[in-house]
Design a protein around this motif. Structure first.
Motif, PDB file in Angstrom:
ATOM      1  N   MET A  13      37.789  25.258  31.682  1.00 40.65           N
ATOM      2  CA  MET A  13      38.612  26.380  31.232  1.00 40.65           C
ATOM      3  C   MET A  13      37.713  27.403  30.529  1.00 40.65           C
ATOM      4  N   ASN A  14      36.812  26.889  29.688  1.00 37.45           N
ATOM      5  CA  ASN A  14      35.897  27.778  28.968  1.00 37.45           C
ATOM      6  C   ASN A  14      34.848  28.379  29.895  1.00 37.45           C
ATOM      7  N   VAL A  15      34.393  27.587  30.861  1.00 42.95           N
ATOM      8  CA  VAL A  15      33.409  28.111  31.817  1.00 42.95           C
ATOM      9  C   VAL A  15      34.013  29.337  32.502  1.00 42.95           C
ATOM     10  N   HIS A  16      35.277  29.212  32.917  1.00 42.79           N
ATOM     11  CA  HIS A  16      35.940  30.329  33.587  1.00 42.79           C
ATOM     12  C   HIS A  16      36.197  31.478  32.613  1.00 42.79           C
ATOM     13  N   GLU A  17      36.561  31.131  31.369  1.00 41.11           N
ATOM     14  CA  GLU A  17      36.804  32.199  30.400  1.00 41.11           C
ATOM     15  C   GLU A  17      35.528  32.992  30.126  1.00 41.11           C
ATOM     16  N   SER A  18      34.383  32.308  30.179  1.00 37.82           N
ATOM     17  CA  SER A  18      33.115  33.038  30.006  1.00 37.82           C
ATOM     18  C   SER A  18      32.900  34.023  31.152  1.00 37.82           C
ATOM     19  N   ASN A 135      44.528  36.940  29.114  1.00 37.74           N
ATOM     20  CA  ASN A 135      43.403  37.513  29.859  1.00 37.74           C
ATOM     21  C   ASN A 135      43.559  37.429  31.372  1.00 37.74           C
ATOM     22  N   ASP A 136      44.805  37.307  31.840  1.00 35.93           N
ATOM     23  CA  ASP A 136      45.003  37.251  33.287  1.00 35.93           C
ATOM     24  C   ASP A 136      44.817  38.621  33.914  1.00 35.93           C
ATOM     25  N   ASN A 137      44.527  38.597  35.214  1.00 35.57           N
ATOM     26  CA  ASN A 137      44.439  39.813  36.003  1.00 35.57           C
ATOM     27  C   ASN A 137      43.505  40.860  35.374  1.00 35.57           C
ATOM     28  N   ARG A 138      42.401  40.390  34.834  1.00 33.29           N
ATOM     29  CA  ARG A 138      41.345  41.271  34.317  1.00 33.29           C
ATOM     30  C   ARG A 138      40.096  41.042  35.157  1.00 33.29           C
ATOM     31  N   PRO A 139      39.083  41.906  35.020  1.00 36.07           N
ATOM     32  CA  PRO A 139      37.880  41.695  35.838  1.00 36.07           C
ATOM     33  C   PRO A 139      37.205  40.364  35.502  1.00 36.07           C
ATOM     34  N   VAL A 140      36.742  39.673  36.535  1.00 35.87           N
ATOM     35  CA  VAL A 140      36.064  38.390  36.338  1.00 35.87           C
ATOM     36  C   VAL A 140      34.700  38.492  36.992  1.00 35.87           C
ATOM     37  N   PHE A 141      33.647  38.117  36.262  1.00 34.96           N
ATOM     38  CA  PHE A 141      32.322  38.094  36.875  1.00 34.96           C
ATOM     39  C   PHE A 141      32.003  36.647  37.179  1.00 34.96           C
ATOM     40  N   ARG A 142      32.168  36.251  38.448  1.00 32.01           N
ATOM     41  CA  ARG A 142      32.067  34.833  38.814  1.00 32.01           C
ATOM     42  C   ARG A 142      30.611  34.417  38.976  1.00 32.01           C
ATOM     43  N   THR A 146      29.700  28.809  45.393  1.00 35.43           N
ATOM     44  CA  THR A 146      30.710  28.724  46.454  1.00 35.43           C
ATOM     45  C   THR A 146      32.106  28.462  45.893  1.00 35.43           C
ATOM     46  N   ASN A 147      32.154  28.026  44.634  1.00 35.64           N
ATOM     47  CA  ASN A 147      33.434  27.665  44.016  1.00 35.64           C
ATOM     48  C   ASN A 147      33.966  28.796  43.128  1.00 35.64           C
ATOM     49  N   ALA A 148      35.282  28.980  43.148  1.00 39.30           N
ATOM     50  CA  ALA A 148      35.886  29.942  42.219  1.00 39.30           C
ATOM     51  C   ALA A 148      36.993  29.248  41.432  1.00 39.30           C
ATOM     52  N   GLU A 194      35.562  27.274  48.087  1.00 38.27           N
ATOM     53  CA  GLU A 194      36.249  26.251  47.307  1.00 38.27           C
ATOM     54  C   GLU A 194      36.944  26.913  46.126  1.00 38.27           C
ATOM     55  N   ILE A 195      38.181  26.508  45.910  1.00 39.72           N
ATOM     56  CA  ILE A 195      38.958  27.032  44.787  1.00 39.72           C
ATOM     57  C   ILE A 195      39.279  25.842  43.894  1.00 39.72           C
ATOM     58  N   THR A 196      39.045  25.970  42.593  1.00 37.80           N
ATOM     59  CA  THR A 196      39.478  24.902  41.681  1.00 37.80           C
ATOM     60  C   THR A 196      40.558  25.450  40.760  1.00 37.80           C
ATOM     61  N   LEU A 197      41.745  24.859  40.859  1.00 43.23           N
ATOM     62  CA  LEU A 197      42.875  25.283  40.028  1.00 43.23           C
ATOM     63  C   LEU A 197      42.729  24.627  38.660  1.00 43.23           C
ATOM     64  N   LEU A 198      42.890  25.415  37.617  1.00 41.61           N
ATOM     65  CA  LEU A 198      42.650  24.906  36.264  1.00 41.61           C
ATOM     66  C   LEU A 198      43.906  24.870  35.405  1.00 41.61           C
ATOM     67  N   GLY A 199      44.015  23.812  34.643  1.00 44.03           N
ATOM     68  CA  GLY A 199      45.070  23.716  33.632  1.00 44.03           C
ATOM     69  C   GLY A 199      44.807  22.495  32.775  1.00 44.03           C
TER      70      GLY A 199
END
Ligand code: SAH
Ligand code: SF4
Ligand code: F3S
Length: 463
Positions: A13-18, A135-142, A146-148, A194-199
């Motif tokens: 969750m934090n990795v994605h938030e970064s 922070n949804d629907n804001r710009p994300v720098f991935r 291969t995974n998002a 690859e998509i990883t759904l987070l919760g």
């Protein structure tokens, strides 16, 4: 160009938030740097799940003092779960007067204001603990190849007695299914494989929405998306993972047969005191249900007869179930602990993250009687790790001689012409290829295994 550096601690969750923090800062004209001494802003994206994590972060923030002294224009911001704890923001600001701002997890956008301020007097340091917007629907720098990562639900309602997360991440908030589906579609169109759904608890998805959607229905919608890709998700809670989720995963090939299903303990009395709301027997029954529905799809390539292959997979336990385990909840007896060891033998987890119980202020566990002495906890965790290492090794060995479909994730720079990727079940595989095949699906025959990692030969290129 101005430069940013983000230090990330904690879970995915934090990795994605970064990545979201990076998106915000790039929008403000910043670019990344790996050196603290080059940075114009250093952001600490923190975790407070265990005392060890917190101590490490506090130590690291302290080290920035010198850099800030040499370059007073440097901005230092602290966000993430630590800043959501009652009183923690003030503590950080008091202890580290050079910190410019402490931001709550849903207030990352305030970073814009932090970088815009010319000075760092105390009036500029804000703190906000509400969860509006997430922070949804804001710009994300991935940055994850291969995974998002895609958030589907925030927060937790479970209040396990040892855990701080419900206090720092608030109540469960599901994103509307249409937002998730359109984000996933856009990412696949961009080329992510690859998509990883987070919760915190993906199986609670939809409980707070009034439109009847739930985790199984969301997975069903995502499973229908055409094309060759993988969809993973984490974390599942055993009390909520149900047969309809297993059935939908069975139905759609893109949904991976790899389930993170933290059990925490094998003792009913410990589970009860943890407030996990399932018993050892219910957990084992759930494992059986999952294994009946979800044999390892990677094995399909080795058998002509799919039925025979499924039976083989079931027997060999190739559906990967991973766990988290805690050693030393207050009052955990030797007998309770042995129940955890026997459950591990029974389930044979593919991997298990083993943690020493950490006493967290504000949780019911903090004031429980019979806190387990540190030496006992250390001895127990050593046993958990040793047992899991043995099982991990055995499961790896069972992969030898079989063919698996691998999504190639990266080059393995340690060896010449070597690439690595994962099986559908999540096992890491290394193999050689004369050409760069990152991002492709390939078949690899496993030759040898070394604890959790497998080595094999490429059979075909692009499928
Ligand atoms: N929501 C997920 C996991 C969140 S935290 C779940 O319920 O499984 C990740 C892991 O950290 C937990 O599964 C647990 O094993 C561990 N953990 C949480 N609080 C802890 C504590 N106080 N001490 C030690 N481990 C802890
Ligand atoms: Fe913590 Fe339990 Fe919620 Fe997981 S389900 S985040 S362990 S309270
Ligand atoms: Fe840590 Fe927060 Fe994740 S406490 S484990 S970063 S949800």
């Amino acid at each position: 160009m101005k430069k940013y550096l983000i230090h990330t601690y904690g879970c995915q969750m934090n990795v994605h938030e970064s990545e979201k923090i990076a998106g915000i800062l790039r929008d403000e004209g910043f670019e990344a740097t790996a050196r603290e001494t080059d940075a114009d802003i250093i952001v600490f994206n923190t975790c407070c799940i265990r005392e060890t994590a917190e101590a490490k972060i506090m130590g690291h923030i302290g080290q920035i003092k010198k850099i800030k002294k040499a370059r007073p224009e440097l901005k230092v911001a602290v966000c993430g779960c630590m800043s959501q704890q009652e009183g923690a923001a003030q503590l950080i600001l008091d202890k580290f007067p050079f910190v410019d701002a402490v931001l709550g997890t849903a207030n990352l956008h305030l970073l814009k204001e932090v970088v815009a301020k010319a000075d760092n007097t105390s009036k500029n340091r804000f703190f906000n603990r509400d969860f509006l917007g997430d922070n949804d629907n804001r710009p994300v720098f991935r940055t994850s190849g291969t995974n998002a990562w895609v958030n589907i639900i925030y927060g937790c309602n479970n209040f396990c007695t040892y855990c701080i997360v419900p206090y720092v991440r608030g109540r469960e908030r599901s994103r509307p299914a249409k937002d998730i589906i359109s984000e996933v579609n856009a990412l696949l169109d961009e080329g992510y494989k690859e998509i990883t759904l987070l919760g915190q608890n993906v199986d609670s998805y939809g409980n707070d929405l009034k439109d009847g959607s739930n985790f199984a229905s969301l997975l069903g919608e995502l499973g229908k998306i055409g094309g060759k890709h993988r969809i993973r998700f984490m974390t599942s809670h055993p009390k909520d993972f149900n047969q309809s989720v297993a059935e939908v995963i069975e139905k759609y090939p893109s949904l991976c047969h790899n389930i993170h299903l933290p059990v925490q303990s094998g003792s009913n009395s410990v589970l009860k005191r943890m407030n996990r709301r399932y018993t050892r027997e219910q957990y084992l029954e759930l494992v059986r249900t999952i294994r009946t529905h979800l044999p390892d799809v990677g094995l399909r390539h080795t058998a002509e007869d799919i039925e025979a292959c499924y039976a083989l997979a079931r027997q060999e336990g190739f559906t990967h179930i991973n766990a988290d385990l805690i050693a030393g909840l207050p009052g955990e007896t030797e007998e309770d602990f042995n129940d955890t060891l026997s459950l591990m033998e029974e389930v044979r987890f593919s991997s298990a993250f083993c943690f020493v119980y950490s006493r967290r202020k504000g949780t019911p566990g903090y004031s429980m009687e019979n806190q387990v002495p540190r030496e006992v906890k250390t001895e127990r965790i050593k046993k958990l790790i040793a047992l899991q290492n043995r099982i991990t090794k055995e499961i790896s060995k069972e992969h030898e001689g079989k063919v698996f479909e691998i999504l190639v994730e990266d080059k393995n720079e340690k060896f010449e012409n070597t690439y690595c990727g994962r099986t559908d079940g999540g096992r890491l595989v290394n193999f050689k290829s004369p050409t760069d095949i990152v991002g492709q699906f390939v078949n690899v025959k496993i030759k040898t295994s070394r604890s959790a990692t497998l080595w094999g030969d490429l059979i075909t290129e692009e499928k």
